[in-house]
Design an enzyme around this catalytic site. Sequence first.
Site, PDB file in Angstrom:
ATOM      1  CG  ASP A  31      -1.895  -0.840   1.119  1.00  0.00           C
ATOM      2  OD1 ASP A  31      -2.824  -1.062   0.241  1.00  0.00           O
ATOM      3  OD2 ASP A  31      -1.988  -1.897   1.847  1.00  0.00           O
ATOM      4  CG  ASP A 171      -7.005  -3.359  -0.538  1.00  0.00           C
ATOM      5  OD1 ASP A 171      -6.914  -4.081   0.808  1.00  0.00           O
ATOM      6  OD2 ASP A 171      -6.230  -2.672  -0.903  1.00  0.00           O
TER       7      ASP A 171
HETATM    8  C1  DX5 Z   1      -6.578   0.448   2.779  1.00  0.00           C
HETATM    9  C2  DX5 Z   1      -5.652  -0.578   1.889  1.00  0.00           C
HETATM   10  C3  DX5 Z   1      -5.916  -1.968   2.306  1.00  0.00           C
HETATM   11  C4  DX5 Z   1      -5.834  -2.539   3.789  1.00  0.00           C
HETATM   12  C5  DX5 Z   1      -5.942  -3.792   3.879  1.00  0.00           C
HETATM   13  O1  DX5 Z   1      -6.550   1.846   2.157  1.00  0.00           O
HETATM   14  O2  DX5 Z   1      -5.672  -0.503   0.621  1.00  0.00           O
HETATM   15  O3  DX5 Z   1      -4.866  -2.654   1.673  1.00  0.00           O
HETATM   16  O4  DX5 Z   1      -4.209  -2.139   4.227  1.00  0.00           O
HETATM   17  O5  DX5 Z   1      -5.777  -4.099   5.197  1.00  0.00           O
HETATM   18  P1  DX5 Z   1      -7.333  -4.634   6.243  1.00  0.00           P
HETATM   19  O6  DX5 Z   1      -7.417  -6.009   5.493  1.00  0.00           O
HETATM   20  O7  DX5 Z   1      -6.716  -4.400   7.489  1.00  0.00           O
HETATM   21  O8  DX5 Z   1      -8.402  -3.765   5.752  1.00  0.00           O
HETATM   22 ZN    ZN Z   2      -4.481  -1.954  -0.415  1.00  0.00          ZN
END
Ligand code: DX5
Ligand code: ZN
Length: 208
Positions: A31, A171
């Site tokens: 990310d 996601d």
């Molecule tokens: C949100 C990100 C995700 C997030 C996923 O902005 O793009 O990739 O980190 O993490 P969880 O599974 O904790 O929602």
């Molecule tokens: Zn993400």
Amino acid sequence: MKVSASFLSSKNIPNDLIKLNETDVDYIHLDIMDGKFVKNKTMPFREMKNIYKYTSKRLDVHLMVSDPLKYIPLYAELNTEYITFHIEVDQDIEKCLNLIKSYSIKAGLAIKPDTPISSLVPYLPYLDMILVMSVEPGAGGQSFIEESENRLEEVRTLLDEYKIDAVINIDGGVNNETVKMCSKADIVVSGSYIISSDDFQEKINTLR
Ligand code: DX5
Ligand code: ZN
């Protein structure tokens, strides 16, 4: 189902990356936030690139940035399978997709929960991945938006209708319960559900 692990909510990135590298997770979901497209900001590339020391997994790069053209060449240098940026950016989308492909990296478009799925149509022929956001981008640990199940279905129908061979990734807020709403996806991203556990492999298994 493939699993892509996000370490956004990690408190000890080297340690968690080493632990993930010992699992059979398919990708590391990277990310990247610029503090403009989303409020939060992740570490700069000169620090982020060091993750290669801790993982040999292929990267699924998720650019939450307003200027993808600036970031694509950087992240194309790493062990990258996919680079995905947001359809909501105020940029020439086709130009960004072509730039990704110029590095022989697979190109994806991410779509926020409130953006109509139909906006993907003009870009379908260029896409290797569609990343359906099941939370508002910007932070880990949020709850899965249940409407995302219908949106996955809508994307699947589009791909079938236009005969496009792209993978669907989802996601945000994916865990052993919400993964049941992701049956139309090919890959699920999961962050805090995996990282907050002491047995990463066991959590990954529950997502498959
Ligand atoms: C949100 C990100 C995700 C997030 C996923 O902005 O793009 O990739 O980190 O993490 P969880 O599974 O904790 O929602
Ligand atoms: Zn993400």
